[in-house]
Motif scaffolding. Structure first.
Motif, PDB file in Angstrom:
ATOM      1  N   THR A  59       0.818  -1.223   0.000  1.00 13.52           N
ATOM      2  CA  THR A  59       0.000   0.000   0.000  1.00 13.52           C
ATOM      3  C   THR A  59       0.848   1.268   0.000  1.00 13.52           C
ATOM      4  OG1 THR A  59      -0.121  -0.065   2.418  1.00 13.52           O
ATOM      5  CG2 THR A  59      -1.930  -1.109   1.190  1.00 13.52           C
ATOM      6  N   LYS A  60       2.124   1.145  -0.207  1.00 13.12           N
ATOM      7  CA  LYS A  60       3.066   2.265  -0.077  1.00 13.12           C
ATOM      8  C   LYS A  60       2.681   3.484  -0.915  1.00 13.12           C
ATOM      9  CE  LYS A  60       7.943   3.340  -0.130  1.00 13.12           C
ATOM     10  NZ  LYS A  60       9.296   2.816  -0.204  1.00 13.12           N
ATOM     11  N   TYR A  61       2.157   3.272  -2.108  1.00 14.92           N
ATOM     12  CA  TYR A  61       1.867   4.386  -3.008  1.00 14.92           C
ATOM     13  C   TYR A  61       0.382   4.637  -3.218  1.00 14.92           C
ATOM     14  CZ  TYR A  61       6.811   3.934  -3.730  1.00 14.92           C
ATOM     15  OH  TYR A  61       8.170   3.859  -3.511  1.00 14.92           O
ATOM     16  N   PHE A  62      -0.468   3.983  -2.432  1.00 12.31           N
ATOM     17  CA  PHE A  62      -1.904   4.255  -2.508  1.00 12.31           C
ATOM     18  C   PHE A  62      -2.147   5.710  -2.123  1.00 12.31           C
ATOM     19  CE2 PHE A  62      -3.868  -0.234  -1.738  1.00 12.31           C
ATOM     20  CZ  PHE A  62      -3.467  -0.602  -2.998  1.00 12.31           C
ATOM     21  N   GLY A  63      -3.044   6.329  -2.850  1.00  9.45           N
ATOM     22  CA  GLY A  63      -3.429   7.693  -2.510  1.00  9.45           C
ATOM     23  C   GLY A  63      -2.580   8.770  -3.145  1.00  9.45           C
ATOM     24  N   GLU A  64      -1.595   8.398  -3.937  1.00  5.72           N
ATOM     25  CA  GLU A  64      -0.829   9.440  -4.634  1.00  5.72           C
ATOM     26  C   GLU A  64      -1.775  10.173  -5.567  1.00  5.72           C
ATOM     27  OE1 GLU A  64       3.808   8.153  -4.864  1.00  5.72           O
ATOM     28  OE2 GLU A  64       2.613   7.710  -6.619  1.00  5.72           O
TER      29      GLU A  64
END
Length: 126
Positions: A59-64
């Motif tokens: 989930t490291k880049y979720f929401g970019e």
């Protein structure tokens, strides 16, 4: 069902056992079908999670809000995996236009290069 007696049966079983890839609802794996870059990125991401035991990678880049790629919105189902793979140098984007090409096929040569890059990223050999 369709991986029994396949030349890659052992590896397929390992991929399924570790949750790297799944069988289809009909119980088949379709080992001889082509795989696209988005699906391959998801498998590589899962391998990274298993190897590093770092669940946060999923989930490291979720929401970019802004996508890193000119051809993939940040809302794409495999966006996080693509970002993880490119950030770590495991998969490459087209340097001229910053395209990931998620629907592009992964050739055998591409797959081997990506695996080598994954090994280098983890500093390990298989």
């Amino acid at each position: 069902n369709d991986s029994r007696n396949h030349w890659a049966e052992t590896w397929i079983k390992d991929m399924i056992r570790y949750g790297v890839m799944n069988v289809e609802p009909d119980g088949n794996f379709y080992p001889d079908d082509k795989i696209n870059r988005a699906t391959y990125a998801l498998a590589v991401q899962r391998l990274l999670v298993v190897a590093t035991r770092d669940q946060s990678l999923e989930t490291k880049y979720f929401g970019e809000s802004q996508s890193r790629f000119s051809d993939v919105p940040s809302s794409h189902f495999a966006y996080n995996a693509m970002a993880v793979c490119t950030e770590r140098g495991i998969m490459q984007v087209d340097m001229m236009n910053n395209r990931f090409n998620p629907t592009g096929d992964v050739t055998g040569a591409d797959a081997l290069l990506i695996i080598r890059n994954l090994q280098n990223s983890l500093r390990m050999t298989f």
